[in-house]
Design a protein around this motif. Structure first.
Motif, PDB file in Angstrom:
ATOM      1  N   VAL A   1       0.858  -1.188   0.000  1.00 46.42           N
ATOM      2  CA  VAL A   1       0.000   0.000   0.000  1.00 46.42           C
ATOM      3  C   VAL A   1       0.893   1.237   0.000  1.00 46.42           C
ATOM      4  CG1 VAL A   1      -1.791   1.276   1.233  1.00 46.42           C
ATOM      5  CG2 VAL A   1      -1.772  -1.227   1.286  1.00 46.42           C
ATOM      6  N   PRO A   2       0.696   2.168  -0.934  1.00 42.98           N
ATOM      7  CA  PRO A   2       1.556   3.355  -0.974  1.00 42.98           C
ATOM      8  C   PRO A   2       1.328   4.262   0.229  1.00 42.98           C
ATOM      9  CG  PRO A   2      -0.288   3.611  -2.474  1.00 42.98           C
ATOM     10  CD  PRO A   2      -0.338   2.187  -1.983  1.00 42.98           C
ATOM     11  N   GLN A   3       2.367   4.962   0.624  1.00 38.45           N
ATOM     12  CA  GLN A   3       2.222   5.960   1.676  1.00 38.45           C
ATOM     13  C   GLN A   3       1.194   6.997   1.217  1.00 38.45           C
ATOM     14  OE1 GLN A   3       3.664   6.180   4.733  1.00 38.45           O
ATOM     15  NE2 GLN A   3       4.727   4.219   4.465  1.00 38.45           N
ATOM     16  N   THR A   4       0.196   7.221   2.050  1.00 40.13           N
ATOM     17  CA  THR A   4      -0.923   8.082   1.662  1.00 40.13           C
ATOM     18  C   THR A   4      -1.149   9.165   2.706  1.00 40.13           C
ATOM     19  OG1 THR A   4      -1.998   6.234   0.511  1.00 40.13           O
ATOM     20  CG2 THR A   4      -3.381   8.133   1.077  1.00 40.13           C
ATOM     21  N   LYS A   5      -1.353  10.380   2.230  1.00 44.05           N
ATOM     22  CA  LYS A   5      -1.683  11.498   3.109  1.00 44.05           C
ATOM     23  C   LYS A   5      -3.166  11.825   2.944  1.00 44.05           C
ATOM     24  CE  LYS A   5       2.938  13.553   2.822  1.00 44.05           C
ATOM     25  NZ  LYS A   5       3.730  14.755   2.435  1.00 44.05           N
ATOM     26  N   LEU A   6      -3.876  11.896   4.060  1.00 43.06           N
ATOM     27  CA  LEU A   6      -5.301  12.221   4.037  1.00 43.06           C
ATOM     28  C   LEU A   6      -5.473  13.657   4.520  1.00 43.06           C
ATOM     29  CD1 LEU A   6      -8.202  11.205   3.569  1.00 43.06           C
ATOM     30  CD2 LEU A   6      -8.241  10.490   5.972  1.00 43.06           C
ATOM     31  N   TYR A   7      -5.836  14.549   3.594  1.00 45.50           N
ATOM     32  CA  TYR A   7      -5.967  15.967   3.915  1.00 45.50           C
ATOM     33  C   TYR A   7      -7.379  16.343   4.358  1.00 45.50           C
ATOM     34  CZ  TYR A   7      -1.454  16.443   1.543  1.00 45.50           C
ATOM     35  OH  TYR A   7      -0.136  16.316   1.166  1.00 45.50           O
ATOM     36  N   HIS A   8      -8.369  15.651   3.793  1.00 43.16           N
ATOM     37  CA  HIS A   8      -9.756  15.945   4.156  1.00 43.16           C
ATOM     38  C   HIS A   8     -10.587  14.665   4.127  1.00 43.16           C
ATOM     39  CE1 HIS A   8      -9.528  20.338   4.118  1.00 43.16           C
ATOM     40  NE2 HIS A   8      -8.859  20.272   2.983  1.00 43.16           N
ATOM     41  N   PHE A   9     -11.434  14.516   5.117  1.00 43.78           N
ATOM     42  CA  PHE A   9     -12.546  13.560   5.085  1.00 43.78           C
ATOM     43  C   PHE A   9     -13.639  14.214   5.924  1.00 43.78           C
ATOM     44  CE2 PHE A   9     -15.432  10.221   5.393  1.00 43.78           C
ATOM     45  CZ  PHE A   9     -15.070   9.179   4.553  1.00 43.78           C
ATOM     46  N   ALA A  10     -14.487  14.980   5.260  1.00 45.13           N
ATOM     47  CA  ALA A  10     -15.511  15.766   5.948  1.00 45.13           C
ATOM     48  C   ALA A  10     -16.894  15.343   5.479  1.00 45.13           C
ATOM     49  CB  ALA A  10     -15.306  17.252   5.680  1.00 45.13           C
ATOM     50  N   VAL A  11     -17.796  15.164   6.434  1.00 42.92           N
ATOM     51  CA  VAL A  11     -19.163  14.748   6.121  1.00 42.92           C
ATOM     52  C   VAL A  11     -20.131  15.840   6.568  1.00 42.92           C
ATOM     53  CG1 VAL A  11     -20.951  13.009   6.458  1.00 42.92           C
ATOM     54  CG2 VAL A  11     -18.535  12.332   6.449  1.00 42.92           C
ATOM     55  N   TYR A  12     -20.910  16.329   5.615  1.00 46.61           N
ATOM     56  CA  TYR A  12     -21.909  17.360   5.900  1.00 46.61           C
ATOM     57  C   TYR A  12     -23.306  16.794   5.678  1.00 46.61           C
ATOM     58  CZ  TYR A  12     -18.009  20.620   5.824  1.00 46.61           C
ATOM     59  OH  TYR A  12     -16.822  21.263   6.091  1.00 46.61           O
ATOM     60  N   LEU A  13     -24.246  17.312   6.455  1.00 40.87           N
ATOM     61  CA  LEU A  13     -25.649  16.930   6.329  1.00 40.87           C
ATOM     62  C   LEU A  13     -26.433  18.121   5.800  1.00 40.87           C
ATOM     63  CD1 LEU A  13     -28.069  15.012   6.903  1.00 40.87           C
ATOM     64  CD2 LEU A  13     -28.154  16.003   9.199  1.00 40.87           C
ATOM     65  N   ASN A  14     -27.157  17.903   4.716  1.00 41.87           N
ATOM     66  CA  ASN A  14     -28.037  18.928   4.152  1.00 41.87           C
ATOM     67  C   ASN A  14     -29.470  18.471   4.380  1.00 41.87           C
ATOM     68  OD1 ASN A  14     -29.730  20.430   2.439  1.00 41.87           O
ATOM     69  ND2 ASN A  14     -28.063  20.854   1.004  1.00 41.87           N
ATOM     70  N   ASN A  15     -30.123  19.058   5.365  1.00 42.97           N
ATOM     71  CA  ASN A  15     -31.509  18.716   5.697  1.00 42.97           C
ATOM     72  C   ASN A  15     -32.418  19.924   5.523  1.00 42.97           C
ATOM     73  OD1 ASN A  15     -32.437  16.182   6.279  1.00 42.97           O
ATOM     74  ND2 ASN A  15     -32.399  16.405   8.487  1.00 42.97           N
ATOM     75  N   ARG A  16     -31.904  20.967   4.912  1.00 45.99           N
ATOM     76  CA  ARG A  16     -32.617  22.244   4.881  1.00 45.99           C
ATOM     77  C   ARG A  16     -33.983  22.153   4.217  1.00 45.99           C
ATOM     78  NH1 ARG A  16     -31.175  27.802   5.028  1.00 45.99           N
ATOM     79  NH2 ARG A  16     -32.596  29.112   3.836  1.00 45.99           N
ATOM     80  N   SER A  17     -34.029  21.580   3.047  1.00 39.07           N
ATOM     81  CA  SER A  17     -35.290  21.575   2.311  1.00 39.07           C
ATOM     82  C   SER A  17     -36.349  20.737   3.005  1.00 39.07           C
ATOM     83  CB  SER A  17     -35.054  21.066   0.886  1.00 39.07           C
ATOM     84  OG  SER A  17     -34.279  21.985   0.162  1.00 39.07           O
ATOM     85  N   GLU A  18     -35.932  19.621   3.591  1.00 44.39           N
ATOM     86  CA  GLU A  18     -36.903  18.784   4.283  1.00 44.39           C
ATOM     87  C   GLU A  18     -37.404  19.473   5.547  1.00 44.39           C
ATOM     88  OE1 GLU A  18     -38.328  16.339   3.230  1.00 44.39           O
ATOM     89  OE2 GLU A  18     -37.070  15.165   1.889  1.00 44.39           O
ATOM     90  N   LEU A  19     -36.523  20.234   6.192  1.00 41.89           N
ATOM     91  CA  LEU A  19     -36.910  20.864   7.445  1.00 41.89           C
ATOM     92  C   LEU A  19     -37.749  22.117   7.232  1.00 41.89           C
ATOM     93  CD1 LEU A  19     -33.583  20.524   9.439  1.00 41.89           C
ATOM     94  CD2 LEU A  19     -35.725  19.383   9.939  1.00 41.89           C
ATOM     95  N   ARG A  20     -37.426  22.861   6.187  1.00 43.41           N
ATOM     96  CA  ARG A  20     -38.113  24.136   6.018  1.00 43.41           C
ATOM     97  C   ARG A  20     -38.875  24.246   4.703  1.00 43.41           C
ATOM     98  NH1 ARG A  20     -35.102  29.874   7.079  1.00 43.41           N
ATOM     99  NH2 ARG A  20     -34.587  29.738   4.867  1.00 43.41           N
ATOM    100  N   LYS A  21     -38.701  23.259   3.821  1.00 40.19           N
ATOM    101  CA  LYS A  21     -39.403  23.244   2.547  1.00 40.19           C
ATOM    102  C   LYS A  21     -39.154  24.514   1.743  1.00 40.19           C
ATOM    103  CE  LYS A  21     -41.360  19.281   3.347  1.00 40.19           C
ATOM    104  NZ  LYS A  21     -40.958  18.079   2.619  1.00 40.19           N
ATOM    105  N   VAL A  22     -37.889  24.892   1.637  1.00 41.00           N
ATOM    106  CA  VAL A  22     -37.541  26.063   0.838  1.00 41.00           C
ATOM    107  C   VAL A  22     -36.522  25.662  -0.209  1.00 41.00           C
ATOM    108  CG1 VAL A  22     -37.963  27.692   2.705  1.00 41.00           C
ATOM    109  CG2 VAL A  22     -35.682  26.742   2.402  1.00 41.00           C
ATOM    110  N   ALA A  23     -36.406  26.473  -1.249  1.00 36.37           N
ATOM    111  CA  ALA A  23     -35.420  26.211  -2.288  1.00 36.37           C
ATOM    112  C   ALA A  23     -34.032  26.513  -1.765  1.00 36.37           C
ATOM    113  CB  ALA A  23     -35.714  27.073  -3.513  1.00 36.37           C
ATOM    114  N   LEU A  24     -33.025  25.944  -2.422  1.00 33.74           N
ATOM    115  CA  LEU A  24     -31.651  26.150  -1.989  1.00 33.74           C
ATOM    116  C   LEU A  24     -31.085  27.470  -2.484  1.00 33.74           C
ATOM    117  CD1 LEU A  24     -30.187  22.601  -2.491  1.00 33.74           C
ATOM    118  CD2 LEU A  24     -30.472  23.800  -0.348  1.00 33.74           C
ATOM    119  N   GLY A  25     -31.803  28.174  -3.318  1.00 33.30           N
ATOM    120  CA  GLY A  25     -31.281  29.432  -3.828  1.00 33.30           C
ATOM    121  C   GLY A  25     -30.127  29.183  -4.772  1.00 33.30           C
TER     122      GLY A  25
END
Length: 218
Positions: free
Chosen positions: A90-114
């Motif tokens: 396995v090659p030497q690997t650098k992990l710079y980002h592993f980010a998980v975001y939740l987008n619940n806006r439309s279900e919660l407020r029923k609005v467009a994302l603009g």
């Protein structure tokens, strides 16, 4: 109405939960020494609900804590990397980002994302090379534009366009950046949240697996 309340509860739990969900991953121990150097920003694996005020532009978006699952997303990445190379080195690997975001806006407020990712920043973040795997969408990421969405603008990393998912869909948005053998990759995966069928992985597990597999073959 019951469905909306369930979504609201899932949003609050995703941001504030102190319990950890065990993911069914076989032979995890074999990748314990995978050569992955974790260089992610310290805050990236911590939880953040960007706003609880329904009138705020940041309402409905969250960054998930990595401890919400065991193994974490970064640990799962190391394991799948080990599996990819099987018996070879396995090659030497650098992990710079592993980010998980939740987008619940439309279900919660029923609005467009603009404007969302449709603006100038969105055009810079996403390449025109969109890859679809069923309902899941993958794109490459421009690092400079990604970094511009920090501080008060970080919640915008959870945006998606109507060309990617149907408006009103709750989704996980996952960013992974790594470097190995002199090649640096930065990918983004948008995975809609759907009720898991009997025998299926939970939606977050499905989303992370899809993001990792795309990243490793990109």
């Amino acid at each position: 109405m019951r469905y909306v309340f369930a979504l609201l509860a899932s949003f609050i739990l995703a941001g504030c939960a102190t319990t950890t969900t065990r993911l069914p991953v076989e032979n995890l121990a074999v990748s314990a020494k995978a050569p992955v150097e974790d260089l992610r920003p310290a805050a990236e694996g911590t939880r953040e609900i960007f706003s609880l005020m329904i009138t705020s532009d940041q309402y409905g978006y969250a960054r998930l804590a990595q401890e919400i699952t065991d193994p974490t997303g970064a640990r799962l990445f190391s394991h799948r990397l080990q599996e990819k190379f099987a018996s070879t080195s396995v090659p030497q690997t650098k992990l710079y980002h592993f980010a998980v975001y939740l987008n619940n806006r439309s279900e919660l407020r029923k609005v467009a994302l603009g404007a969302g990712f449709g603006g100038l920043i969105g055009a810079a973040i996403m390449s025109n090379n969109v890859v679809r795997e069923g309902d899941v969408v993958h794109t490459m990421v421009n690092e400079e534009a990604f970094n511009a969405l920090s501080g008060d603008k970080e919640y915008q990393r959870a945006f998606y366009t109507e060309l990617e998912l149907k408006q009103g869909t709750s989704a996980f948005v996952i960013y992974i950046e790594s470097e190995a053998d002199g090649q640096r990759r930065f990918t983004r995966t948008v995975s809609p949240i759907k009720p898991a069928q009997p025998g299926e992985k939970i939606p977050l597990h499905q989303a992370m697996e899809a993001a990792i597999q795309f990243h490793l073959k990109s």
